[in-house]
Design a protein around this motif. Sequence first.
Motif, mmCIF file in Angstrom:
data_model
loop_
_atom_site.group_PDB
_atom_site.id
_atom_site.type_symbol
_atom_site.label_atom_id
_atom_site.label_comp_id
_atom_site.label_asym_id
_atom_site.label_seq_id
_atom_site.Cartn_x
_atom_site.Cartn_y
_atom_site.Cartn_z
ATOM 1 N N ASP A 63 7.945 14.254 -2.243
ATOM 2 C CA ASP A 63 7.629 15.145 -2.908
ATOM 3 C C ASP A 63 8.747 15.440 -4.020
ATOM 4 O O ASP A 63 9.052 16.511 -4.477
ATOM 5 C CB ASP A 63 7.572 16.623 -2.067
ATOM 6 N N GLY A 64 9.315 14.322 -4.477
ATOM 7 C CA GLY A 64 10.405 14.487 -5.426
ATOM 8 C C GLY A 64 10.254 13.400 -6.559
ATOM 9 O O GLY A 64 8.968 12.978 -6.983
ATOM 10 N N GLU A 65 11.377 12.857 -7.021
ATOM 11 C CA GLU A 65 11.189 11.921 -8.101
ATOM 12 C C GLU A 65 11.340 10.527 -7.830
ATOM 13 O O GLU A 65 11.802 10.101 -6.662
ATOM 14 C CB GLU A 65 12.732 12.239 -9.134
ATOM 15 N N VAL A 66 11.009 9.610 -8.715
ATOM 16 C CA VAL A 66 11.023 8.338 -8.663
ATOM 17 C C VAL A 66 12.049 7.726 -9.400
ATOM 18 O O VAL A 66 12.324 8.159 -10.346
ATOM 19 C CB VAL A 66 9.584 7.710 -8.998
ATOM 20 N N ARG A 67 12.632 6.525 -9.037
ATOM 21 C CA ARG A 67 13.833 5.842 -9.587
ATOM 22 C C ARG A 67 13.372 4.448 -9.837
ATOM 23 O O ARG A 67 13.071 3.860 -8.600
ATOM 24 C CB ARG A 67 15.332 5.986 -9.294
#
Length: 176
Positions: A44-48
Motif C-alpha cells: 500500500d505504498g511506494e515503488v522504487r
Amino acid sequence: MYKRQDETYVGGKNKNRHAGKKVEGSQGRSAIDKKPVLGILQRDGEVRTFVVDETSSETLTNIMVENIAVGTDVITDSYNSYNGLQQTFEHTKIKHTEGNYITVGDRHTNSIEGFWSQLKRGIIGIYHNVSHKHLHRYCHEFGYRYNTRKTEDVLRFDSAIKLCDNKRLTYSQLIS
C-alpha cells in the motif's frame, strides 16, 4: 509491514526482432541484450526501481539492505539471488515454478508484477523503445506515476514541475 520485490529485464522480445538482430538465448533472465531492473514495492505504498548491471545475490542484497529496514517482511519469487535474505529480513519466497502465486493471506508478488506490467506496456505504448543509457529515467517516470496514482492529474503535474526546479539536462548531455 511487507515489502514485495522482484526483478525484470527490459529490452524487447527476441521474436520481434529482425533476423540479423536476434540474439540466441535472450529470453527470460538473460542480460545478453536486456537490462535488469530491481523493484521494491511497499505494501500500500511506494515503488522504487534500480537499474543494475547484473542480478547477483550481492548486488540485490546490497540494494535491499540500503533501502529496507532490518526485520521487515520481504516477499520475493524463488530466484536464487534472493537466497540469504533471511539473515537480515523476514523472507517469504513465492515459488512461481510450482504455479504458486499467493501464500497465506496477503503475501504475494502480484503488486510488483503489476507494476512491471505497467512499465513495460508504457514503454511499448508511449516510447516504443528505450536505450539502456536512459532506462533509469523511464523507470523513475513510471515509478512517479505509480506513487502518485491516487493524486489528481493537475496536482501530479504541478508536483512534477516543482521537482524539476533548477535541474537541467542539455541536449548534448542527453545524446552523449
